[in-house]
Design a protein around this motif. Structure first.
Motif, PDB file in Angstrom:
ATOM      1  N   VAL A  48       0.843  -1.190   0.000  1.00 21.50           N
ATOM      2  CA  VAL A  48       0.000   0.000   0.000  1.00 21.50           C
ATOM      3  C   VAL A  48       0.879   1.241   0.000  1.00 21.50           C
ATOM      4  O   VAL A  48       1.763   1.382   0.845  1.00 21.50           O
ATOM      5  N   VAL A  81      -8.082  -0.039   2.884  1.00 21.71           N
ATOM      6  CA  VAL A  81      -7.192  -1.185   3.073  1.00 21.71           C
ATOM      7  C   VAL A  81      -7.906  -2.337   3.764  1.00 21.71           C
ATOM      8  O   VAL A  81      -7.728  -3.502   3.390  1.00 21.71           O
ATOM      9  N   VAL A 108       3.223  -1.110   4.053  1.00 28.72           N
ATOM     10  CA  VAL A 108       2.713   0.239   3.823  1.00 28.72           C
ATOM     11  C   VAL A 108       3.890   1.192   3.625  1.00 28.72           C
ATOM     12  O   VAL A 108       4.840   1.194   4.410  1.00 28.72           O
ATOM     13  N   TYR A 149       4.946   5.206   3.258  1.00 29.79           N
ATOM     14  CA  TYR A 149       4.375   6.522   3.550  1.00 29.79           C
ATOM     15  C   TYR A 149       5.448   7.536   3.928  1.00 29.79           C
ATOM     16  O   TYR A 149       6.576   7.182   4.243  1.00 29.79           O
ATOM     17  N   LEU A 180      -5.039   3.266   9.486  1.00 32.78           N
ATOM     18  CA  LEU A 180      -4.763   1.847   9.222  1.00 32.78           C
ATOM     19  C   LEU A 180      -4.812   1.033  10.512  1.00 32.78           C
ATOM     20  O   LEU A 180      -5.446  -0.026  10.563  1.00 32.78           O
ATOM     21  N   ARG A 234       6.362  -1.638   7.332  1.00 31.71           N
ATOM     22  CA  ARG A 234       6.370  -0.244   6.885  1.00 31.71           C
ATOM     23  C   ARG A 234       7.673   0.115   6.182  1.00 31.71           C
ATOM     24  O   ARG A 234       8.739  -0.375   6.558  1.00 31.71           O
TER      25      ARG A 234
END
Length: 191
Positions: free
Chosen positions: A5, A72, A88, A90, A117, A128
């Motif tokens: 994501v 998600v 994820v 970001y 999330l 992450r």
């Protein structure tokens, strides 16, 4: 299966902003994998492929950053995918621009997209890739994250995004995320 994501905000207004570095990195990963992220499902733009016989979804939620978890969770529930198989990508204000930190799990660190999330997935155990964008000098965080990168940053942006995409691609090639973390938790070299 694995779900990757990228967090960001939809629409041309936000396309090249700091808050969209997750979208930019997932787009670069899609290029590397030779796929398009153009299907609209689960309130997201989705690209689908297979790596070493494993299904892989690339996801860009269309719910805006602060509601990313709403999109998600739909995908996770649909595929009954363990949260631990979600990665994820970001933006992170607490890391200097060009610094990337990979983590197996953690809190939201004040990031509203990650908070969403955690709230919707009911877990902090997703992987992450935190892409450092630095903090604004004047303290105006909202203005800073929703504006484009400075010209000096743009000179290194393509390389930085490419490194993020390469880290995500390495995750697809191994089940040992710790090995990927050890390889990619480094600062971008200055030119």
């Amino acid at each position: 299966m694995k779900i990757i994501v990228g967090l960001g905000n939809p629409g041309p207004k936000y396309a090249q902003t700091r808050h969209n570095i997750g979208f930019l990195t997932v787009d670069r990963l899609a290029e590397k994998l030779g796929i398009s992220i153009n299907q609209e499902k689960w309130r997201s733009l989705v690209g689908e492929t297979s790596v070493s016989g494993e299904k892989v979804l690339l996801l860009k939620p269309l719910t805006y950053m602060n509601r990313s978890g709403e999109a998600v969770i739909e995908v996770v529930r649909f595929f009954q995918c363990p949260v631990e198989d979600v990665l994820v990508i970001y933006d992170d204000l607490d890391l200097p621009f060009g610094t990337m930190r990979l983590r197996l799990k953690g809190g939201h660190g004040g990031h509203n997209g990650v908070r969403s999330l955690i709230d919707h997935l009911g877990s902090q155990t997703f992987k992450r890739i935190r892409m450092g964008i630095g903090r604004p000098e004047n303290g105006d965080v909202v203005h800073y994250v929703l504006n484009p990168f400075h010209p000096q940053e743009r000179q290194q942006l393509a390389e930085f995004i490419d490194r993020g995409a390469s880290a995500a691609e390495a995750y697809l090639d191994t089940d040992d995320f710790t090995q990927v973390m050890n390889r990619y938790n480094q600062k971008l070299r200055s030119s």
